[in-house]
Design a protein around this motif. Structure first.
Motif, PDB file in Angstrom:
ATOM      1  N   VAL A  16       0.814  -1.229   0.000  1.00 26.92           N
ATOM      2  CA  VAL A  16       0.000   0.000   0.000  1.00 26.92           C
ATOM      3  C   VAL A  16       0.842   1.272   0.000  1.00 26.92           C
ATOM      4  N   GLY A  17       2.115   1.174   0.364  1.00 32.05           N
ATOM      5  CA  GLY A  17       2.952   2.368   0.456  1.00 32.05           C
ATOM      6  C   GLY A  17       3.379   2.902  -0.896  1.00 32.05           C
ATOM      7  N   GLU A  18       3.584   4.194  -0.965  1.00 31.71           N
ATOM      8  CA  GLU A  18       4.087   4.850  -2.162  1.00 31.71           C
ATOM      9  C   GLU A  18       5.439   5.487  -1.855  1.00 31.71           C
ATOM     10  N   LYS A  19       6.245   5.647  -2.889  1.00 34.86           N
ATOM     11  CA  LYS A  19       7.584   6.182  -2.696  1.00 34.86           C
ATOM     12  C   LYS A  19       7.575   7.621  -2.195  1.00 34.86           C
ATOM     13  N   GLU A  20       6.453   8.315  -2.371  1.00 32.25           N
ATOM     14  CA  GLU A  20       6.363   9.695  -1.888  1.00 32.25           C
ATOM     15  C   GLU A  20       6.083   9.778  -0.391  1.00 32.25           C
ATOM     16  N   TYR A  21       5.711   8.649   0.226  1.00 28.94           N
ATOM     17  CA  TYR A  21       5.390   8.668   1.650  1.00 28.94           C
ATOM     18  C   TYR A  21       6.653   8.911   2.472  1.00 28.94           C
ATOM     19  N   PRO A  22       6.520   9.499   3.666  1.00 27.15           N
ATOM     20  CA  PRO A  22       7.700   9.710   4.525  1.00 27.15           C
ATOM     21  C   PRO A  22       8.421   8.399   4.818  1.00 27.15           C
ATOM     22  N   SER A  23       9.734   8.442   4.747  1.00 26.83           N
ATOM     23  CA  SER A  23      10.532   7.229   4.914  1.00 26.83           C
ATOM     24  C   SER A  23      10.441   6.655   6.322  1.00 26.83           C
ATOM     25  N   VAL A  24      10.004   7.462   7.291  1.00 30.37           N
ATOM     26  CA  VAL A  24       9.903   6.951   8.652  1.00 30.37           C
ATOM     27  C   VAL A  24       8.915   5.795   8.722  1.00 30.37           C
ATOM     28  N   TYR A  25       7.912   5.779   7.844  1.00 37.89           N
ATOM     29  CA  TYR A  25       6.950   4.671   7.838  1.00 37.89           C
ATOM     30  C   TYR A  25       7.642   3.368   7.436  1.00 37.89           C
ATOM     31  N   THR A  26       8.525   3.454   6.467  1.00 40.80           N
ATOM     32  CA  THR A  26       9.240   2.261   6.033  1.00 40.80           C
ATOM     33  C   THR A  26      10.184   1.769   7.113  1.00 40.80           C
ATOM     34  N   TYR A  27      10.915   2.694   7.723  1.00 40.92           N
ATOM     35  CA  TYR A  27      11.812   2.309   8.811  1.00 40.92           C
ATOM     36  C   TYR A  27      11.032   1.665   9.963  1.00 40.92           C
ATOM     37  N   ALA A  28       9.893   2.262  10.308  1.00 40.10           N
ATOM     38  CA  ALA A  28       9.121   1.805  11.464  1.00 40.10           C
ATOM     39  C   ALA A  28       8.522   0.418  11.251  1.00 40.10           C
ATOM     40  N   THR A  29       8.321   0.010   9.997  1.00 36.96           N
ATOM     41  CA  THR A  29       7.803  -1.333   9.726  1.00 36.96           C
ATOM     42  C   THR A  29       8.920  -2.324   9.406  1.00 36.96           C
ATOM     43  N   LEU A  30      10.032  -1.817   8.880  1.00 33.73           N
ATOM     44  CA  LEU A  30      11.154  -2.704   8.551  1.00 33.73           C
ATOM     45  C   LEU A  30      11.905  -3.158   9.796  1.00 33.73           C
ATOM     46  N   LEU A  31      12.094  -2.271  10.757  1.00 35.21           N
ATOM     47  CA  LEU A  31      12.854  -2.622  11.953  1.00 35.21           C
ATOM     48  C   LEU A  31      12.239  -3.790  12.715  1.00 35.21           C
ATOM     49  N   PRO A  32      10.910  -3.806  12.975  1.00 32.73           N
ATOM     50  CA  PRO A  32      10.333  -4.980  13.650  1.00 32.73           C
ATOM     51  C   PRO A  32      10.496  -6.272  12.850  1.00 32.73           C
ATOM     52  N   ALA A  33      10.529  -6.157  11.510  1.00 29.63           N
ATOM     53  CA  ALA A  33      10.716  -7.357  10.695  1.00 29.63           C
ATOM     54  C   ALA A  33      12.069  -8.002  10.971  1.00 29.63           C
ATOM     55  N   THR A  34      13.082  -7.178  11.215  1.00 33.75           N
ATOM     56  CA  THR A  34      14.397  -7.743  11.523  1.00 33.75           C
ATOM     57  C   THR A  34      14.406  -8.451  12.873  1.00 33.75           C
TER      58      THR A  34
END
Length: 335
Positions: free
Chosen positions: A274-292
């Protein structure tokens, strides 16, 4: 030249001579995607990248111990431990990839190295998730075909599963390196540059397919466990107590396994769709970190809780350790 994570205007295109880094940081007044850029390091390192590097360090240390124990212990050669070793190896590589990504991101300016690092991370995490599926399949067959599970044919099946797991993971990891990236076409970028939107959609869809398959298999495992507990309780004439305890233990263990896996990866997988490249990168970081964190928890769930690995670990830490406790080898059906 030092690299740093900066926010680029979504309409701007890097010049051909610029080197690329993996992610960019978010600034308050601009929307952004995680992408490569090459501004001088004139501000503090992104704390999200520090947390990812720290997570990678813990992951690498935990899983390196598991790999060493399984490799140097001759008795840990059953199909179950082979699969646990595959999972630990994949998570070890993922942890190393997070560390290398941090180093290359801020030290080395190389588009080629950045692509290789991203491909390495994709392959490692894919192998980790696929190894979890292989362990689930192994647990199911250890219950469904309990009488023939310890035959040589089972080990052959395990080797075939590992071959498929690592083959597919390597293939998916090579795709960005071999050209399926958005460096030449910024408009096709996803929330994680240089992966294209179609590439990330493929990865997310594959995750959901694996998660649904694991959910189905663990549901069947739960039914088998409950049935076995019921039969044992009837034979021992302690239905009310033993059946309840055994069933509760099996269901709670399965809930922990699936809950941990889902809580770690589902947010990032959903945001990939659902995410778009224009969205703030903090959203990606906040979902990627728990995945690790899933790779951090895996050795605790699948390795350190096992009695034989515990004994081998004690022997590794203290060579003269002699335990009076009787250790019993667990089968994968003992969820």
């Amino acid at each position: 030249m030092n690299e740093s994570l900066v926010v680029n205007d979504s309409s701007a295109t890097p010049s051909p001579g610029e080197a690329l880094s993996w992610m960019e940081a978010e600034f308050p007044d601009q929307n952004s995607s995680l992408e490569f850029s090459t501004a001088p390091l004139d501000f503090t390192i992104n704390p999200w990248d520090i947390m990812l590097c720290m997570s990678g360090t813990v992951i690498a240390c935990e899983n390196a111990i598991v790999v060493a124990i399984i490799f140097y212990t001759p008795t840990l050669r059953t199909p179950m431990f082979v699969l646990i070793g595959s999972l630990a190896t994949a998570d070890l590589l993922a942890g190393m990839g997070l560390i290398l990504n941090f180093v290359f991101q801020y030290v080395i300016s190389s588009e080629t190295i950045s692509l290789i690092t991203v491909g390495f991370l994709v392959a490692s995490f894919t192998a980790s998730i696929s190894s979890l599926l292989a362990i689930t399949v192994d647990r199911y067959f250890s219950l469904y075909n309990a009488l023939t599970y310890f035959s040589e044919k089972t080990l052959q099946y395990v080797h075939l599963m590992l071959l498929g797991t690592w083959g597919v993971s390597l293939f998916l990891g090579l795709l960005p390196v071999l050209g399926w990236n958005c460096l030449d076409e910024p408009s096709s970028c996803s929330i994680v540059r240089p992966l294209t939107r179609s590439n990330l959609t493929l990865l997310a869809t594959s995750f959901f397919a694996i998660f649904i398959l694991m959910l189905t298999l663990y549901f069947k495992i739960c039914k088998i466990v409950c049935h076995h507990a019921h039969q044992i309780a009837l034979q021992q004439h302690f239905f009310a107590t033993s059946h309840y305890v055994a069933t509760k233990k099996g269901v709670s263990t399965l809930a922990i396994i699936l809950g941990t896996f889902g809580a770690s990866w589902l947010p990032f997988a959903i945001y990939c769709l659902v995410g778009e490249k224009e969205y703030p990168s903090v959203y990606t970081y906040a979902t990627l970190l728990p995945a690790t964190y899933n790779s951090m928890i895996n050795p605790i769930i699948y390795a350190y809780r096992n009695a034989e690995i515990q004994r081998s670990l004690y022997m590794l830490l203290c060579g003269c350790f002699q335990s009076n406790k009787a250790y019993r080898s667990r089968s994968p059906s003992e969820v």
